[in-house]
Motif scaffolding. Structure first.
Motif, mmCIF file in Angstrom:
data_model
loop_
_atom_site.group_PDB
_atom_site.id
_atom_site.type_symbol
_atom_site.label_atom_id
_atom_site.label_comp_id
_atom_site.label_asym_id
_atom_site.label_seq_id
_atom_site.Cartn_x
_atom_site.Cartn_y
_atom_site.Cartn_z
ATOM 1 N N GLU A 1 0.826 -1.198 0.000
ATOM 2 C CA GLU A 1 0.000 0.000 0.000
ATOM 3 C C GLU A 1 0.867 1.258 0.000
ATOM 4 O O GLU A 1 1.819 1.393 0.769
ATOM 5 C CB GLU A 1 -0.894 0.002 1.242
ATOM 6 C CG GLU A 1 -1.785 1.228 1.358
ATOM 7 C CD GLU A 1 -2.554 1.246 2.663
ATOM 8 O OE1 GLU A 1 -3.154 2.276 2.971
ATOM 9 O OE2 GLU A 1 -2.524 0.204 3.362
ATOM 10 N N LYS A 2 0.533 2.169 -0.899
ATOM 11 C CA LYS A 2 1.254 3.430 -0.972
ATOM 12 C C LYS A 2 0.896 4.286 0.234
ATOM 13 O O LYS A 2 -0.278 4.497 0.544
ATOM 14 C CB LYS A 2 0.879 4.163 -2.266
ATOM 15 C CG LYS A 2 1.299 5.630 -2.328
ATOM 16 C CD LYS A 2 2.800 5.806 -2.333
ATOM 17 C CE LYS A 2 3.167 7.285 -2.455
ATOM 18 N NZ LYS A 2 4.619 7.501 -2.346
ATOM 19 N N LYS A 3 1.909 4.776 0.938
ATOM 20 C CA LYS A 3 1.681 5.638 2.084
ATOM 21 C C LYS A 3 2.068 7.066 1.731
ATOM 22 O O LYS A 3 3.105 7.297 1.111
ATOM 23 C CB LYS A 3 2.477 5.149 3.296
ATOM 24 C CG LYS A 3 1.984 3.813 3.835
ATOM 25 C CD LYS A 3 2.661 3.447 5.143
ATOM 26 C CE LYS A 3 2.070 2.168 5.719
ATOM 27 N NZ LYS A 3 2.690 1.814 7.019
ATOM 28 N N TYR B 1 10.773 5.733 8.328
ATOM 29 C CA TYR B 1 10.172 4.612 9.046
ATOM 30 C C TYR B 1 8.680 4.510 8.736
ATOM 31 O O TYR B 1 8.170 3.434 8.414
ATOM 32 C CB TYR B 1 10.389 4.785 10.549
ATOM 33 C CG TYR B 1 9.682 3.744 11.383
ATOM 34 C CD1 TYR B 1 10.292 2.517 11.660
ATOM 35 C CD2 TYR B 1 8.400 3.976 11.879
ATOM 36 C CE1 TYR B 1 9.633 1.554 12.408
ATOM 37 C CE2 TYR B 1 7.746 3.015 12.626
ATOM 38 C CZ TYR B 1 8.361 1.805 12.884
ATOM 39 O OH TYR B 1 7.697 0.843 13.615
ATOM 40 N N MET B 2 7.974 5.595 8.824
ATOM 41 C CA MET B 2 6.527 5.587 8.660
ATOM 42 C C MET B 2 6.095 5.357 7.213
ATOM 43 O O MET B 2 5.066 4.722 6.964
ATOM 44 C CB MET B 2 5.941 6.904 9.170
ATOM 45 C CG MET B 2 6.130 7.165 10.653
ATOM 46 S SD MET B 2 5.237 5.998 11.710
ATOM 47 C CE MET B 2 3.529 6.385 11.298
ATOM 48 N N VAL B 3 6.862 5.867 6.268
ATOM 49 C CA VAL B 3 6.422 5.876 4.863
ATOM 50 C C VAL B 3 7.089 4.800 4.013
ATOM 51 O O VAL B 3 6.455 4.231 3.121
ATOM 52 C CB VAL B 3 6.667 7.272 4.233
ATOM 53 C CG1 VAL B 3 6.206 7.303 2.781
ATOM 54 C CG2 VAL B 3 5.959 8.358 5.033
ATOM 55 N N HIS B 4 8.371 4.482 4.302
ATOM 56 C CA HIS B 4 9.141 3.711 3.317
ATOM 57 C C HIS B 4 9.637 2.332 3.757
ATOM 58 O O HIS B 4 9.984 1.523 2.905
ATOM 59 C CB HIS B 4 10.369 4.529 2.885
ATOM 60 C CG HIS B 4 10.030 5.856 2.298
ATOM 61 N ND1 HIS B 4 10.540 7.045 2.779
ATOM 62 C CD2 HIS B 4 9.190 6.184 1.271
ATOM 63 C CE1 HIS B 4 10.065 8.046 2.070
ATOM 64 N NE2 HIS B 4 9.239 7.560 1.163
ATOM 65 N N ARG B 5 9.732 2.070 5.042
ATOM 66 C CA ARG B 5 10.448 0.861 5.447
ATOM 67 C C ARG B 5 9.786 -0.408 4.913
ATOM 68 O O ARG B 5 10.473 -1.371 4.552
ATOM 69 C CB ARG B 5 10.580 0.799 6.968
ATOM 70 C CG ARG B 5 9.355 0.287 7.707
ATOM 71 C CD ARG B 5 9.484 0.385 9.197
ATOM 72 N NE ARG B 5 8.410 -0.327 9.865
ATOM 73 C CZ ARG B 5 7.151 0.109 9.954
ATOM 74 N NH1 ARG B 5 6.820 1.250 9.377
ATOM 75 N NH2 ARG B 5 6.235 -0.610 10.573
#
Length: 310
Positions: A8-10, A103-107
């Motif tokens: 899922e894209k964040k 951390y929130m968007v890419h990990r």
């Protein structure tokens, strides 16, 4: 047949808003800002996932690295590291928030175990064509300077360096970062730029200024500041801070401009904000299109122009 959550894209602004809502609810006004990024990382990430951030540590990293997000070798844990050689608190605060953004968007979407960020890295795209450094900057900007609170500080206020200094102090960011955020919000025709020895390093126009053709193409050309401008004089004075109205022909033909300018002896650079005549106002901070978010965010444009938002 459900979709994999990991794919899922964040979106940086939505992820920052998740944390903002928690902090708005949990913290009283007098300790709400600046955001304690270390506390957010260590105390809130366990509620978001099974692989939380458990450490935020500083250390000497030289000139090429500002910060890192690293996964533990044998545990489902992450750590943020920031460069203690950087002596400006606003820059350090932004670096911590930037790594939290990774951390929130890419990990998960990139399946990486290490994000190392310096000036060179912030100008590169990864193999998937996503400018992850710009996305991490967008997250950091929205976490440290939430739209609703920034609007409350600026709404109905005449632009001034002192207003931007107030915002920078409130959020624990640099003056430049506060100016860039203001340019995202304002409906006034306004332009921010950084110059050194008579030439612009970068410039950023508000949406209304850009639409009216008021911008400087600093990515394509070497743009000189006008000879009779405050920026050319490298001033650090009350008059320059408060703004000087120039007649037509100084900055733009046929149009007056109020120029606010502040020179830094430490860096040898001048930060200038030009305000042109119009009705003014502020845009709706919650009115954004996810698909276009990074096309209009000033931090994306800032990084693309080859500068860090410090």
């Amino acid at each position: 047949m459900g979709q994999e959550v990991v794919s899922e894209k964040k979106f940086p602004q939505k992820e920052a808003n998740r944390i903002t809502h928690i902090l708005d609810t949990a913290l009283p006004e007098h300790i709400r800002f600046p955001v304690d990024v270390e506390m957010v990382a260590k105390e809130l990430t366990p509620s978001f996932s099974q692989d939380p951030i458990t450490a935020v540590n500083g250390g000497s990293m030289g000139n090429s690295v500002d910060g890192m997000l690293v996964k533990h070798d044998s545990k489902d844990e992450w750590a943020i590291f920031y460069n203690t050689d950087v002596v400006h608190p606003g820059r350090t605060n932004f670096t911590k928030a930037h790594e939290l953004g990774h951390y929130m968007v890419h990990r998960q979407s990139l399946s990486k175990t290490k994000f190392q960020c310096g000036e060179k890295d912030m100008l590169d795209e990864n193999q998937q064509g996503i400018d992850i450094e710009a996305e991490a900057n967008a997250f950091a900007a929205n976490l440290l300077m939430p739209n609703n609170d920034f609007r409350a500080q600026a709404e109905g206020q005449k632009f001034s360096i002192d207003l931007m200094k107030h915002c920078a102090d409130r959020y624990g960011v640099s003056l430049t970062a506060a100016v860039l955020k203001w340019l995202d919000f304002t409906k006034k025709r306004a332009i921010g730029l950084l110059s050194e020895e008579g030439f612009m390093h970068w410039s950023k126009s508000s949406n209304s200024a850009f639409r009216s053709g008021r911008y400087f193409a600093t990515k394509q050309d070497c743009v000189e500041v006008p000879e009779f401008s405050l920026a050319a004089q490298e001033q650090y004075s009350i008059e320059a801070r408060n703004g000087v109205r120039h007649g037509p022909g100084i900055w733009f033909p046929g149009e007056e401009v109020i120029e606010h300018s502040i020179y830094s002896e430490e860096y040898g650079k001048t930060l200038t904000i030009l305000v042109l005549d119009d009705a003014g106002g502020y845009s709706d901070p919650d009115d954004f299109n996810e698909d276009d978010e990074l096309l209009t965010d000033s931090y994306t444009n800032f990084i693309n122009n080859g500068q860090n938002p410090y």
